[in-house]
Design an enzyme around this catalytic site. Structure first.
Site, mmCIF file in Angstrom:
data_model
loop_
_atom_site.group_PDB
_atom_site.id
_atom_site.type_symbol
_atom_site.label_atom_id
_atom_site.label_comp_id
_atom_site.label_asym_id
_atom_site.label_seq_id
_atom_site.Cartn_x
_atom_site.Cartn_y
_atom_site.Cartn_z
ATOM 1 C CG HIS A 78 -9.472 6.444 5.851
ATOM 2 N ND1 HIS A 78 -10.572 5.495 5.733
ATOM 3 C CD2 HIS A 78 -8.302 5.601 5.843
ATOM 4 C CE1 HIS A 78 -10.019 4.362 5.828
ATOM 5 N NE2 HIS A 78 -8.618 4.299 6.282
ATOM 6 C CB SER A 127 -5.092 1.706 12.236
ATOM 7 O OG SER A 127 -5.685 1.253 11.081
ATOM 8 N NE ARG A 129 -4.654 4.950 9.811
ATOM 9 C CZ ARG A 129 -4.972 4.136 8.818
ATOM 10 N NH1 ARG A 129 -4.607 2.669 9.020
ATOM 11 N NH2 ARG A 129 -6.106 4.195 7.887
ATOM 12 C CD GLU A 176 -2.829 -1.238 2.180
ATOM 13 O OE1 GLU A 176 -2.714 -0.335 3.280
ATOM 14 O OE2 GLU A 176 -3.554 -2.283 2.202
ATOM 15 N NE ARG A 208 -4.355 5.260 3.532
ATOM 16 C CZ ARG A 208 -5.084 4.489 4.283
ATOM 17 N NH1 ARG A 208 -5.339 4.720 5.445
ATOM 18 N NH2 ARG A 208 -5.150 2.941 4.134
ATOM 19 C CG HIS A 241 -8.781 6.174 1.886
ATOM 20 N ND1 HIS A 241 -8.648 5.846 0.348
ATOM 21 C CD2 HIS A 241 -8.029 5.201 2.327
ATOM 22 C CE1 HIS A 241 -8.296 4.689 0.271
ATOM 23 N NE2 HIS A 241 -7.753 4.247 1.600
#
Length: 525
Positions: A351, A391, A386, A116, A290, A243
């Site tokens: 998000h 998370s 983040r 990711e 992100r 997001h």
């Protein structure tokens, strides 16, 4: 009096993993879990991507994961915390497998690791595109087997109990202690007093303070609102992660998430004229962190006047895509989108909250005997932004640490039993039942609108100043309702949302540097 040794508020991965650990370490302790909706309704349930954890030590390493986390957080992270979470991660991940959670493996029997945005290696373990749902299932099944643990659905926490409920003259703001919570039994319409030696906050995110969010409708920042009113320390609220790729809808409310793992799988972002654009914003293109991707999409939408951009999956291997993302494919199809033949319309949506209730490495807040774990906390792991799929890992590591510390405190048994036995019942004498909910609905929509318009991906001094003025007006209206009304879940949630909005706005005004997910155009150099 309803007394319990440990009161857990929330039933996601944080609260459930903590409760399991405490129950196993203290079999004689009574543990009560309260959650305001169905027992499986939480932010955890909607986590698609997976758990970021180092499992392939041939290609990956703790050092790489630590550096990726620091870079994504724009180096505002607490490095000691980052190192602790990353290095403890594999142990905690193994435990959820032992509890029954299943994760995808490849043809040679090792974990099928996804990649990711912000990750330098493939390290995201997953269960198709419903990882959170699978973890929630396994944890609830494990909780159900425990004899000393009770899970109460449709129980909404109204306020934490601290000294000022017992004897105002003895209330010391410098050394506040928590003694449980006032809890509304939603079906019985009665507010109950739950005293507890230890209280854990695991209430998830704040998404409903914005019009568009990937969070479920329950994500109203309850834990942060409760802790703020109890005078707990709260930090990093300016850092709201949007997001980049939520499925576009002209309806407000929760938007369906198109997992970041889809871009890790090879999907590309394009304008609605079918032109690529991420190369103009970051050399990592779609796999930038992100905050960068979300701002790039926001910039393209503003420049072109479009309501969304496109995510291109047309070139991807159909069979492999369907094996990995069956639910995303079916959701798009249900909206009339064949993603193998057309672009998926996507927009950024709120998000994740990177800040929250300040906690130490054991999950202890600034209030004695009050712990907090998960998205409602500010641990120092995320910094200004983040890293994808960190998370769930944070929840497992901090759930473990908090459980170990809780077990120690229960063994020590150094609690103020005088206060515990003298907590008054909830008093709503003279209050009136609201005969219409339209005022609450109006105020909630008004708050969401101002946050989305003025405190979104890109902020400015003027917008934040206006937002503070408007939010204060809404606070005064909500406070007036609270003073004269019998509390309902809707009014309680609105109180919490107003507190969250105030914290985001005020800490955004105090933030004088663009870092990570925070961007004020007036601070540009």
């Amino acid at each position: 009096m309803l007394a319990t040794d440990v009161l857990v508020i929330g039933s996601g991965i944080s609260g459930l993993s903590y409760a399991l650990k405490v129950a196993q370490r203290n079999p004689d302790a009574k543990i009560t879990i309260v959650t305001k909706a169905d027992e499986d309704e939480s932010n955890t349930k909607y986590a698609q991507g997976g758990v970021a954890v180092v499992t392939d030590f041939d290609k990956d390493s703790f050092k790489k994961h630590i550096e990726d986390t620091m870079m994504a957080g724009d180096y505002l992270n607490d490095r000691e915390v980052v190192e602790m979470v990353v290095k403890e991660g594999p142990k905690r991940f193994k435990e959820i497998i032992d509890w029954g959670a299943q994760f995808d493996v490849n043809e040679i029997g090792t974990f099928d690791l996804g990649k990711e945005g912000g990750h330098s290696e493939n390290r995201v373990v997953h269960h198709k595109d419903i990882t959170g749902f699978e973890i929630e299932r396994a944890l609830l099944a494990a909780i159900d087997k425990l004899e000393n643990t009770t899970l109460l659905a449709h129980h909404h926490v109204i306020d934490l109990i601290t000294e000022h409920h017992v004897k105002a003259s003895e209330f010391n703001q410098e050394n506040i202690q928590c003694y449980g919570a006032y809890v509304l039994d939603i079906y019985a319409k009665k507010i109950l007093k739950y005293t507890a030696k230890i209280t854990l906050m695991a209430t998830g995110g704040v998404g409903q303070v914005y019009e568009n969010t990937t969070n479920p409708v329950i994500a109203t920042g309850d834990g942060i609102g409760l802790a703020y009113r109890a005078k707990a320390e709260i930090g990093n609220m300016a850092f709201i992660q949007f997001h980049p790729t939520a499925l576009y809808s002209n309806r407000s409310g929760r938007l369906f998430l198109i997992s970041e793992a889809v871009r890790g799988f090879g999907a590309k972002l394009r304008t609605m004229k079918d032109e690529p654009f991420m190369q103009d914003y970051d050399e990592r293109e779609e796999l930038a962190s992100r905050d960068i991707v979300a701002r790039a999409i926001d910039d393209v939408m503003k420049k072109t006047g479009a309501e969304f951009v496109g995510l291109d999956c047309r070139h991807l291997d159909r069979e492999k895509f369907l094996a990995h993302f069956p639910n995303i494919y079916e959701k798009c199809l249900s909206e009339g989108i064949d993603l193998f033949n057309q672009l998926i319309p996507v927009v950024p949506a709120q998000h994740y909250l990177c800040g929250g209730i300040n906690v130490d490495k054991d999950g202890q807040t600034s209030i004695k005997n009050l712990f907090a774990v998960g998205e409602c906390t500010n641990t120092g792991l995320h910094g200004a932004n983040r890293l994808a799929s960190n998370s769930l890992l944070e929840a497992l590591v901090y759930g473990h640490n908090a459980a170990v510390k809780t077990a120690e405190l229960l063994e020590k048994d150094d609690f103020n039993y005088d206060y515990l036995s003298n907590v008054p019942e909830w008093d709503d004498e003279g209050m009136r039942m609201m005969d219409e909910m339209v005022v609450i609905t109006y105020l909630r929509k008004d708050l969401q609108s101002l946050m989305s318009d003025l405190v979104g991906i890109v902020r400015s001094d003027e917008r934040l100043k206006l937002a503070a003025m408007q939010a204060d007006k809404i606070f005064k209206s909500v406070n007036e309702l609270y003073q004269f009304s019998i509390l309902s879940p809707q009014l309680s949630e609105l109180r919490n949302l107003v507190s969250v909005a105030h914290l985001i706005i005020s800490q955004s005004i105090q933030q004088k540097e663009n870092r990570g997910a925070f961007f004020n155009k007036d601070l540009e150099v």
